[in-house]
Scaffold this motif. Structure first.
Motif, PDB file in Angstrom:
ATOM      1  N   PRO A 160     -52.158 -20.125  19.508  1.00 45.82           N
ATOM      2  CA  PRO A 160     -51.115 -19.680  18.579  1.00 45.82           C
ATOM      3  C   PRO A 160     -50.164 -18.684  19.237  1.00 45.82           C
ATOM      4  CG  PRO A 160     -53.199 -18.609  18.067  1.00 45.82           C
ATOM      5  CD  PRO A 160     -53.487 -19.608  19.154  1.00 45.82           C
ATOM      6  N   VAL A 161     -48.979 -18.556  18.689  1.00 40.89           N
ATOM      7  CA  VAL A 161     -48.008 -17.568  19.187  1.00 40.89           C
ATOM      8  C   VAL A 161     -47.583 -16.667  18.023  1.00 40.89           C
ATOM      9  CG1 VAL A 161     -47.155 -19.092  21.015  1.00 40.89           C
ATOM     10  CG2 VAL A 161     -45.961 -19.037  18.796  1.00 40.89           C
ATOM     11  N   LEU A 162     -46.980 -15.539  18.357  1.00 48.38           N
ATOM     12  CA  LEU A 162     -46.564 -14.609  17.312  1.00 48.38           C
ATOM     13  C   LEU A 162     -45.329 -15.116  16.583  1.00 48.38           C
ATOM     14  CD1 LEU A 162     -47.058 -11.153  19.059  1.00 48.38           C
ATOM     15  CD2 LEU A 162     -48.511 -12.217  17.324  1.00 48.38           C
ATOM     16  N   GLU A 163     -45.352 -14.931  15.287  1.00 52.26           N
ATOM     17  CA  GLU A 163     -44.201 -15.262  14.453  1.00 52.26           C
ATOM     18  C   GLU A 163     -44.058 -14.131  13.433  1.00 52.26           C
ATOM     19  OE1 GLU A 163     -45.448 -18.958  12.539  1.00 52.26           O
ATOM     20  OE2 GLU A 163     -46.685 -17.844  11.125  1.00 52.26           O
ATOM     21  N   MET A 164     -42.960 -14.134  12.737  1.00 46.90           N
ATOM     22  CA  MET A 164     -42.688 -13.090  11.757  1.00 46.90           C
ATOM     23  C   MET A 164     -43.691 -13.140  10.609  1.00 46.90           C
ATOM     24  SD  MET A 164     -39.928 -11.126  10.883  1.00 46.90           S
ATOM     25  CE  MET A 164     -39.664 -10.151   9.439  1.00 46.90           C
ATOM     26  N   ASN A 165     -44.193 -11.959  10.232  1.00 51.24           N
ATOM     27  CA  ASN A 165     -44.948 -11.836   9.002  1.00 51.24           C
ATOM     28  C   ASN A 165     -44.040 -11.099   8.021  1.00 51.24           C
ATOM     29  OD1 ASN A 165     -46.500 -10.927   6.890  1.00 51.24           O
ATOM     30  ND2 ASN A 165     -48.278 -10.425   8.158  1.00 51.24           N
ATOM     31  N   PRO A 166     -43.354 -11.851   7.143  1.00 44.82           N
ATOM     32  CA  PRO A 166     -42.303 -11.238   6.340  1.00 44.82           C
ATOM     33  C   PRO A 166     -42.826 -10.162   5.385  1.00 44.82           C
ATOM     34  CG  PRO A 166     -42.592 -13.570   5.777  1.00 44.82           C
ATOM     35  CD  PRO A 166     -43.562 -13.266   6.862  1.00 44.82           C
TER      36      PRO A 166
END
Ligand code: URA
Length: 217
Positions: A160-166
């Motif tokens: 997995p890669v980092l993505e926004m956690n809104p």
């Protein structure tokens, strides 16, 4: 790449008050042979809107050509889409007059987080089968700030890669897995010539990886 107007506005709002100028869109085809993730545009790029069109870009295009990559088969983007600059007041050496200059600088963690939704969008639309990060900023945008290019370069990562956690205005790991190959930033050799051979070896290995993937496609 054309982004939804709302997304660009969102990132502009999130970047308000930051010392950033211009906006350079990512460039290249969907489902490219490779996605390249750099740091942030510099002065050349904000003028001509072509990612990696300055001195680092020349190095990059040369390295890409050595493994059969071109701007036509590669998607090129960066963690931050605007040029981070600093304000420097100094005395001009020739004229001895005071002047203010605005050189490039490395983007801050806050600036990278502000731009997170744009790369998340690019990732979902472009669907790269392999991503190569360029330097620490691209690497840390995807795998977190504990990673360092001096240890990670040339080592394929799958996961997995980092993505926004809104909800938290922070990061979370993606559900989906990706293949990430960390490379030194092409400008690294301008500051450290002794990296030349290591960087060439990493690119050679990337070339083999691309060939392997083509054979199994
Ligand atoms: N460095 C980057 O990361 N991107 C550019 O477009 C130029 C230099």
């Amino acid at each position: 790449m054309e982004y939804p107007e709302k997304l660009v506005q969102l990132v502009q709002i999130r970047s308000k008050g930051m010392q950033l100028e211009g906006f350079v869109a990512g460039q290249g085809p969907r489902q490219p042979k490779l996605m390249l993730l750099g740091e942030a545009p510099g002065r050349n790029e904000v003028e001509n809107h072509i990612p990696f069109s300055g001195a680092a870009g020349k190095e990059l295009i040369r390295a890409m050509a050595s493994v059969g990559l071109t701007r036509e088969n590669t998607y090129i983007t960066s963690a931050v889409r605007s040029r981070p600059f600093k304000v420097v007041h100094r005395i001009n050496r020739k004229t001895q007059q005071p002047e203010t200059v605005y050189p490039n600088r490395t983007p801050t963690k806050k600036e990278i987080l502000a731009h997170t939704p744009i790369f998340d969008y690019e990732l979902s639309v472009i669907e790269p089968s392999l991503i190569a990060t360029l330097g620490n900023i691209g690497l840390q945008r995807l795998l977190g700030s504990k990673r360092h290019i001096t240890e990670a370069h040339g080592q394929l990562y799958q996961g997995p890669v980092l993505e926004m956690n809104p909800e938290q205005n922070g990061y979370q790991f993606s559900q989906k897995g990706y293949l990430v190959y960390p490379l030194y930033h092409p400008a690294a050799i301008f500051y450290n010539r002794s990296l030349t051979e290591t960087i060439a070896e990493d690119w050679q290995q990337l070339g083999l990886l691309l060939k392997e993937r083509e054979q199994h496609a």
